[in-house]
Design a protein around this motif. Structure first.
Motif, mmCIF file in Angstrom:
data_model
loop_
_atom_site.group_PDB
_atom_site.id
_atom_site.type_symbol
_atom_site.label_atom_id
_atom_site.label_comp_id
_atom_site.label_asym_id
_atom_site.label_seq_id
_atom_site.Cartn_x
_atom_site.Cartn_y
_atom_site.Cartn_z
ATOM 1 N N VAL A 63 -9.803 5.305 0.494
ATOM 2 C CA VAL A 63 -9.400 5.844 1.793
ATOM 3 C C VAL A 63 -10.406 6.923 2.179
ATOM 4 O O VAL A 63 -10.713 7.815 1.383
ATOM 5 N N THR A 111 -7.822 -1.959 -6.345
ATOM 6 C CA THR A 111 -8.372 -0.664 -5.945
ATOM 7 C C THR A 111 -8.238 -0.461 -4.436
ATOM 8 O O THR A 111 -8.175 -1.417 -3.664
ATOM 9 N N THR A 112 -8.197 0.800 -4.068
ATOM 10 C CA THR A 112 -8.163 1.194 -2.658
ATOM 11 C C THR A 112 -9.041 2.419 -2.481
ATOM 12 O O THR A 112 -9.002 3.329 -3.316
ATOM 13 N N THR A 123 -5.009 8.206 -8.702
ATOM 14 C CA THR A 123 -5.838 8.519 -7.541
ATOM 15 C C THR A 123 -6.709 9.721 -7.843
ATOM 16 O O THR A 123 -6.246 10.697 -8.423
ATOM 17 N N GLU A 178 0.826 -1.207 0.000
ATOM 18 C CA GLU A 178 0.000 0.000 0.000
ATOM 19 C C GLU A 178 0.861 1.258 0.000
ATOM 20 O O GLU A 178 0.569 2.226 -0.714
ATOM 21 N N HIS A 181 -9.619 -2.272 0.588
ATOM 22 C CA HIS A 181 -9.042 -2.705 -0.683
ATOM 23 C C HIS A 181 -10.034 -3.607 -1.415
ATOM 24 O O HIS A 181 -10.832 -4.309 -0.803
ATOM 25 N N ALA A 231 -8.658 2.713 5.325
ATOM 26 C CA ALA A 231 -8.539 2.208 3.962
ATOM 27 C C ALA A 231 -9.224 0.855 3.812
ATOM 28 O O ALA A 231 -9.276 0.050 4.746
#
Length: 250
Positions: free
Chosen positions: A167, A164-165, A212, A41, A155, A153
């Protein structure tokens, strides 16, 4: 540290941005030695912040040089100065007056041409500055979410293979979405994000390639974040099967 050991994983974004204090940095550095997920990450966040920094750079338009050359090429030049055998006085005066008028006309044409070019360049520069300021604001907002003390976060993996993430920061009421390995959409299509509120899917912005983005909308009472492939101009409602539907961390 201000965080319990159970949520130390949430410090990945802040660590990548060098936003932790010395004690937190030491603790998270030790944590990285035994947590492969956090190492992955942090690497993703480092790559993302580099791409976000690149977004604030602006280059002159590619066509600027050619447009300048075209403008210069369209300006009439002064006629060559006559030498050699003197011409009769009357004809010489007329030629000199004609040359003077042609030179004046050429000067006026050049001034008008370069004035127009200067205005166009000024407009282009203002637009580039506005785009740079907007990119910088987006970078600051994204960085603020990733470095937020309450950042959490989650995932996921899209059906097309993209990792994908998401947050979130409850204090800032914002969410950031990151995609890695996102295949290029076919011409005329784009990836659109959605926030699920109960049974309603609301548009939440676009992501066109790996990177992002700040999620549009209010994630506070959203239960999930979705990703679909839509027409390039976007859709008010999803028109295809979701490639991803992941729970938003609370």
């Amino acid at each position: 540290m201000n965080h319990h050991s159970t949520d130390i994983h949430a410090l990945a974004g802040a660590y990548a941005l060098d936003a932790l204090d010395a004690a937190e940095t030491d603790a998270f550095t030790r944590h990285l030695q035994q947590c492969e997920a956090c190492r992955h990450e942090v690497a993703e966040f480092h790559a993302t912040t580099a791409r976000l920094a690149d977004a604030t750079a602006e280059e002159p338009p590619a066509a600027l040089k050619q447009r300048t050359l075209d403008a210069v090429g369209g300006v009439r030049q002064l006629p060559p100065r006559l030498t050699g055998t003197p011409t009769p006085t009357g004809l010489g005066d007329r030629l000199r007056r004609k040359a003077l008028s042609l030179g004046l006309a050429a000067s006026l044409a050049a001034a008008a041409s370069f004035a127009g070019l200067a205005v166009w360049q000024h407009q282009e520069a203002r637009q580039a500055q506005q785009q740079t300021r907007q990119a910088q604001r987006n970078l600051d907002t994204v960085s603020g979410v990733l470095a937020a003390p309450d950042a959490q976060a989650a995932h996921g993996k899209a059906t097309n293979g993209a990792l994908t993430t998401v947050v979130t920061s409850e204090r800032q009421n914002k969410a950031v979405f990151t995609a890695t390995g996102l295949p290029a959409p076919v011409p005329g299509r784009t990836y659109q994000l959605w926030l699920q509120h109960d049974d309603t899917m609301r548009p939440a912005g676009f992501i066109h390639q790996d990177g992002t983005v700040l999620v549009d909308g209010d994630p506070a009472d959203a239960t999930a974040l979705g990703l679909t492939l839509e027409p390039s101009e976007g859709s008010p409602q999803p028109t295809t099967t979701p490639l991803l539907l992941m729970t938003i961390p609370a």
